[in-house]
Design a protein around this motif. Structure first.
Motif, PDB file in Angstrom:
ATOM      1  N   GLY A   1       0.809  -1.203   0.000  1.00 28.05           N
ATOM      2  CA  GLY A   1       0.000   0.000   0.000  1.00 28.05           C
ATOM      3  C   GLY A   1       0.846   1.257   0.000  1.00 28.05           C
ATOM      4  N   ARG A   2       2.076   1.214   0.613  1.00 27.02           N
ATOM      5  CA  ARG A   2       2.943   2.369   0.710  1.00 27.02           C
ATOM      6  C   ARG A   2       4.370   1.905   0.502  1.00 27.02           C
ATOM      7  NH1 ARG A   2      -1.066   2.733   4.448  1.00 27.02           N
ATOM      8  NH2 ARG A   2       0.046   1.438   5.921  1.00 27.02           N
ATOM      9  N   ALA A   3       5.059   2.468  -0.460  1.00 31.64           N
ATOM     10  CA  ALA A   3       6.418   2.039  -0.776  1.00 31.64           C
ATOM     11  C   ALA A   3       7.369   2.441   0.351  1.00 31.64           C
ATOM     12  CB  ALA A   3       6.873   2.650  -2.093  1.00 31.64           C
ATOM     13  N   ARG A   4       8.214   1.508   0.839  1.00 36.72           N
ATOM     14  CA  ARG A   4       9.199   1.785   1.867  1.00 36.72           C
ATOM     15  C   ARG A   4      10.528   1.192   1.444  1.00 36.72           C
ATOM     16  NH1 ARG A   4       6.185   5.469   4.555  1.00 36.72           N
ATOM     17  NH2 ARG A   4       4.428   4.565   5.679  1.00 36.72           N
ATOM     18  N   THR A   5      11.609   1.854   1.810  1.00 39.71           N
ATOM     19  CA  THR A   5      12.927   1.287   1.592  1.00 39.71           C
ATOM     20  C   THR A   5      13.270   0.375   2.754  1.00 39.71           C
ATOM     21  OG1 THR A   5      14.057   3.065   2.769  1.00 39.71           O
ATOM     22  CG2 THR A   5      13.601   3.416   0.418  1.00 39.71           C
ATOM     23  N   SER A   6      14.333  -0.418   2.586  1.00 38.21           N
ATOM     24  CA  SER A   6      14.772  -1.293   3.673  1.00 38.21           C
ATOM     25  C   SER A   6      15.171  -0.483   4.893  1.00 38.21           C
ATOM     26  CB  SER A   6      15.958  -2.143   3.202  1.00 38.21           C
ATOM     27  OG  SER A   6      15.569  -3.004   2.158  1.00 38.21           O
ATOM     28  N   GLU A   7      15.752   0.693   4.652  1.00 37.05           N
ATOM     29  CA  GLU A   7      16.138   1.549   5.763  1.00 37.05           C
ATOM     30  C   GLU A   7      14.903   2.045   6.522  1.00 37.05           C
ATOM     31  OE1 GLU A   7      18.612   5.700   6.666  1.00 37.05           O
ATOM     32  OE2 GLU A   7      18.404   4.938   4.613  1.00 37.05           O
ATOM     33  N   ASP A   8      13.860   2.418   5.767  1.00 32.30           N
ATOM     34  CA  ASP A   8      12.614   2.851   6.405  1.00 32.30           C
ATOM     35  C   ASP A   8      12.045   1.748   7.292  1.00 32.30           C
ATOM     36  OD1 ASP A   8      12.571   5.364   5.290  1.00 32.30           O
ATOM     37  OD2 ASP A   8      11.347   4.766   3.574  1.00 32.30           O
ATOM     38  N   LEU A   9      11.996   0.541   6.745  1.00 27.38           N
ATOM     39  CA  LEU A   9      11.429  -0.571   7.501  1.00 27.38           C
ATOM     40  C   LEU A   9      12.237  -0.856   8.754  1.00 27.38           C
ATOM     41  CD1 LEU A   9      10.521  -2.974   4.551  1.00 27.38           C
ATOM     42  CD2 LEU A   9       8.935  -1.651   5.956  1.00 27.38           C
ATOM     43  N   ALA A  10      13.562  -0.688   8.674  1.00 27.39           N
ATOM     44  CA  ALA A  10      14.421  -0.973   9.818  1.00 27.39           C
ATOM     45  C   ALA A  10      14.163   0.002  10.964  1.00 27.39           C
ATOM     46  CB  ALA A  10      15.888  -0.915   9.394  1.00 27.39           C
ATOM     47  N   TRP A  11      14.112   1.320  10.667  1.00 26.27           N
ATOM     48  CA  TRP A  11      13.903   2.256  11.773  1.00 26.27           C
ATOM     49  C   TRP A  11      12.471   2.207  12.304  1.00 26.27           C
ATOM     50  CZ3 TRP A  11      10.291   6.019  11.227  1.00 26.27           C
ATOM     51  CH2 TRP A  11      10.083   6.631   9.989  1.00 26.27           C
ATOM     52  N   ARG A  12      11.514   1.912  11.414  1.00 22.73           N
ATOM     53  CA  ARG A  12      10.139   1.771  11.898  1.00 22.73           C
ATOM     54  C   ARG A  12      10.008   0.553  12.818  1.00 22.73           C
ATOM     55  NH1 ARG A  12       6.539   5.143   9.410  1.00 22.73           N
ATOM     56  NH2 ARG A  12       7.384   6.278   7.618  1.00 22.73           N
ATOM     57  N   ALA A  13      10.708  -0.523  12.470  1.00 21.24           N
ATOM     58  CA  ALA A  13      10.685  -1.706  13.330  1.00 21.24           C
ATOM     59  C   ALA A  13      11.330  -1.405  14.683  1.00 21.24           C
ATOM     60  CB  ALA A  13      11.402  -2.864  12.645  1.00 21.24           C
ATOM     61  N   SER A  14      12.395  -0.621  14.688  1.00 18.34           N
ATOM     62  CA  SER A  14      13.061  -0.280  15.951  1.00 18.34           C
ATOM     63  C   SER A  14      12.149   0.571  16.830  1.00 18.34           C
ATOM     64  CB  SER A  14      14.379   0.445  15.684  1.00 18.34           C
ATOM     65  OG  SER A  14      14.162   1.759  15.193  1.00 18.34           O
ATOM     66  N   LEU A  15      11.351   1.456  16.215  1.00 21.35           N
ATOM     67  CA  LEU A  15      10.417   2.270  16.985  1.00 21.35           C
ATOM     68  C   LEU A  15       9.274   1.419  17.525  1.00 21.35           C
ATOM     69  CD1 LEU A  15      10.188   5.572  14.885  1.00 21.35           C
ATOM     70  CD2 LEU A  15      11.521   5.124  16.954  1.00 21.35           C
ATOM     71  N   LEU A  16       8.838   0.444  16.753  1.00 24.04           N
ATOM     72  CA  LEU A  16       7.781  -0.448  17.245  1.00 24.04           C
ATOM     73  C   LEU A  16       8.277  -1.244  18.447  1.00 24.04           C
ATOM     74  CD1 LEU A  16       4.862  -1.225  16.573  1.00 24.04           C
ATOM     75  CD2 LEU A  16       5.759  -3.141  15.252  1.00 24.04           C
ATOM     76  N   GLN A  17       9.556  -1.589  18.437  1.00 25.00           N
ATOM     77  CA  GLN A  17      10.146  -2.274  19.586  1.00 25.00           C
ATOM     78  C   GLN A  17      10.100  -1.384  20.827  1.00 25.00           C
ATOM     79  OE1 GLN A  17      14.556  -2.994  19.919  1.00 25.00           O
ATOM     80  NE2 GLN A  17      13.900  -5.123  19.690  1.00 25.00           N
ATOM     81  N   VAL A  18      10.365  -0.094  20.652  1.00 23.80           N
ATOM     82  CA  VAL A  18      10.268   0.849  21.770  1.00 23.80           C
ATOM     83  C   VAL A  18       8.844   0.875  22.316  1.00 23.80           C
ATOM     84  CG1 VAL A  18      10.334   3.307  22.379  1.00 23.80           C
ATOM     85  CG2 VAL A  18      12.174   2.311  21.008  1.00 23.80           C
TER      86      VAL A  18
END
Length: 693
Positions: A37-54
């Motif tokens: 639905g929304r294009a993301r780069t691997s870098e985007d996915l990595a930092w978003r995953a780290s924030l979800l962990q927080v």
């Protein structure tokens, strides 16, 4: 005047339910490989995953610190959103620093996050941004001041009610509705009802109605001034306005206010308006109004149920006569069952007088409702009636009779012990309730109480092995009913499930005066959070099918808010895929307010709780939200049937109804069941395939 309120109670601020447009695939088709639905780069996915962990752990991390300092404003905005979840002293300071971000959307998100996180210490800094050059920031200030009650904030809201930007004025109105002691804001609020912008008018009318209906919010003079305005507005035929007028005239003063509600009742054919009138006039401890005598005979079952619910809050011979007459004469068993529950609330003595006959009723639904009416009672006749229904061959009646068995003289282990070893989770929950009632009863022997505690303590170990947090939470609530239960509550601090541990700590603090700090569990593998982020990056919706015996099933669709509530949306989808929501009862149900999915019957599909995500929403009609303890959600959900901005902070919104809000959702009754929930990639607007496909 009514036309100015069309479409009342719009949502404000930024992307509140983003991610609702996208895929054109239908609910019953499979997604294409690689489609997102929304294009993301691997870098985007990595930092978003780290924030979800927080957000999952509640810990400030180096990854969060890096995101707060990133060049990308989208990343900084996501980071300050994650700060809402951090539960240590670093959170307020980091939010205040973000209040001065160069990007207005980041400033707005930070201020909103402070409000949603309950960061009271940030109020002075929030006030400094009341004159920010960006309207989005000022709107966030207005929202936050409603979430952080403070005398200084109330004064600031007076100026924001006059702001040049309509979204700021609307936000200020909604915040005023949440506060108390704001008599000085009433004149300006009434001016805003006549605002040239319809959204501001609607917000002001909601706020006026809410303040007037909350009898402790204002002094008499200010409340009376609002009510004069509401009486004037009652002349409109706009149902949305009439609902707010009725709710604002809660506990009407005899004379013009009561006459206004009576005239509205006679003039309208809108069930939603009639239900609002019933909420306004069904006063705790009061006798019946003419409204109840008329509306208990209404053709719409929702109105009848609302009347019965209202009578349960009232008292007096007229209340009792009306309920008993309904129980005897009406042919709809589910409504008779509602009347039995209402009578148990209205007159504790009378329900015992009629329970003898009702416990012998041939209809299982009536006997089950009678058993519920006896919960927590210990009169001698209660034990007789409870035992009669417990010995029933009907499993539904027997299940509902279990908690009432707390009234019998025998030890609970002697009468219920055999059920523990061979029962489903629903039965075990009822046994735990019986133990809780037994522990709360006065006059019971020490042996009785010890036996009840031993019964649930034995169930604790089994629940731990099965990873059943729902059972563990029920056991903690039961054990907290007695001082002797403190050791069992303390065992909750060692549970594998974080929600259970938090619940145990809360009970120790509130019931036993013990302060305990609960450490967060270690973070899960990074791949876990990345999987959720990748899932949430695609638009998702759900088809919810409901059924009523003798009718064709109905369906409605919801668009999941995977942007603002990714964890809740993902958990909902996981449980739906496992069949957790299949064949659930609609319970509880508040006519005109909300429908609520009942508890899951099979805990095999649920092995953990999760924490509510603090998400902003005005809870317009059709909002899908997670229900339950905010630190220990168990997958239950509700859908609002009317605008409920006061639900902000109580529930976690994670979607909205797209199709069939009026045709299906608004007509659901407590006798209906959720047949299934199917999550798919899409936005909820796709045409529904024929039933059976």
């Amino acid at each position: 005047m009514g036309s100015r309120f069309k479409g009342t109670l719009c949502l404000i601020l930024i992307g509140l339910l983003g991610g609702c447009a996208g895929s054109s695939r239908g609910p019953d088709t499979e997604p294409s490989a690689g489609e997102t639905g929304r294009a993301r780069t691997s870098e985007d996915l990595a930092w978003r995953a780290s924030l979800l962990q927080v957000e999952d752990t509640g810990r400030f991390s180096d990854d969060l610190r890096e995101s707060l300092a990133a060049d990308d404003p989208d990343r900084r905005r996501a980071a300050v959103r994650s700060l809402r979840f951090v539960r240590d002293g670093s959170m307020p300071e980091a939010l205040v620093a973000a209040f001065s971000d160069a990007d207005p959307s980041v400033r707005a998100e930070a201020i909103l996050s402070a409000g949603l996180a309950g960061a009271d210490s940030t109020v002075p800094s929030i006030l400094e941004h009341g004159d920010d050059t960006d309207g989005l920031v000022r709107a966030a200030v207005a929202v936050a001041l409603g979430l952080l009650p403070d005398e200084r904030g109330s004064a600031a809201l007076l100026g924001l009610l006059d702001d040049a930007a309509e979204n700021v004025r609307a936000a200020a109105c909604y915040s005023v509705a949440r506060l108390s002691g704001v008599d000085g804001l009433v004149p300006k609020l009434l001016e805003r009802i006549d605002d040239a912008e319809p959204d501001v008018s609607a917000a002001a009318l909601y706020a006026a109605s809410r303040l007037s209906g909350r009898l402790d919010a204002l002094g008499f003079a200010a409340r009376f001034r609002i009510r004069e305005k509401l009486v004037e507005l009652a002349e409109t035929r706009d149902p949305g306005v009439q609902i707010l007028v009725a709710e604002g005239l809660y506990s009407p003063i005899a004379g013009k206010q009561a006459d206004t509600l009576h005239s509205m009742m006679l003039a309208t054919d809108q069930p939603e308006v009639l239900m609002a009138i019933l909420r306004a006039t069904s006063l705790p401890g009061a006798p019946t109004f003419v409204f109840h005598e008329v509306l208990i005979k209404h053709s719409d079952a929702r109105v009848v149920q609302a009347t019965i619910n209202g009578l349960g809050r009232m008292r007096g011979e007229s209340v009792n006569n009306m309920l008993v007459k309904f129980i005897i004469e009406d042919s709809r068993d589910w409504l008779r069952a509602e009347a039995i529950r209402a009578l148990a609330l209205a007159d504790r003595r009378l329900i015992l007088d009629v329970a003898n006959g009702l416990s012998n009723d041939p209809r299982a639904l009536i006997r089950a409702a009678t058993a519920e009416a006896l919960y927590g009672r210990q009169e001698p006749e209660v034990a007789t009636y409870a035992r009669r229904m417990f010995e029933s061959e009907d499993p539904w009646v027997k299940l509902h009779a279990i908690p009432a068995m707390a009234a019998v003289e025998e030890l609970l282990s002697d009468v219920l012990g055999e059920l523990v070893q061979r029962s489903a989770s629903e039965t075990r929950t009822q046994i735990i309730r019986a133990a809780g009632y037994r522990l709360a009863m006065g006059g019971r022997s020490a042996a009785d109480r010890a036996d009840a505690l031993d019964l649930v303590a034995g169930m604790w170990e089994e629940a731990a092995k099965e990873r059943s947090p729902a059972i563990q939470l029920a056991i903690l609530s039961a054990a907290a009913q007695a001082e002797e239960g403190v050791d069992l509550v303390r065992r909750g601090l060692e549970a594998d499930d974080l929600g259970v541990r938090r619940r145990a700590a809360g009970l120790l603090a509130s019931g036993f005066g013990e302060t305990v700090t609960v450490e967060a569990l270690p973070a899960k593998q990074a791949s876990y959070y990345r999987d959720i982020v990748e899932w949430a990056d695609r638009r998702h919706a759900a088809v919810i099918t409901v059924a009523r015996q003798g009718f064709v099933p109905g369906r409605f669709t919801v668009a999941l808010d995977t942007v603002n509530a990714p964890m809740t949306s993902w958990q909902f989808a996981q449980l739906a895929e496992r069949g957790y929501y299949n064949n659930r009862r609609i319970l509880p149900y508040l006519p005109g307010l909300r429908l609520h999915s009942g508890p899951g019957a099979d805990e095999r599909y649920l092995d953990t709780t999760w924490r509510a995500e603090p998400v902003f929403s005005l809870f317009g009609p059709g909002t899908l939200a997670a229900a339950g303890e905010r630190d220990a959600l168990l997958g239950e959900w509700l859908v609002t049937l009317s605008a409920r901005p006061n639900y902000l902070g109580r529930y976690t919104p994670f979607g909205r109804v797209v199709q069939n809000l009026a045709g299906v959702v608004a007509n659901v009754l407590p006798i209906d069941q959720v047949v299934s929930v199917r999550v798919y990639e899409g936005n909820g607007q796709e045409p529904l395939p024929p039933l059976g496909n």
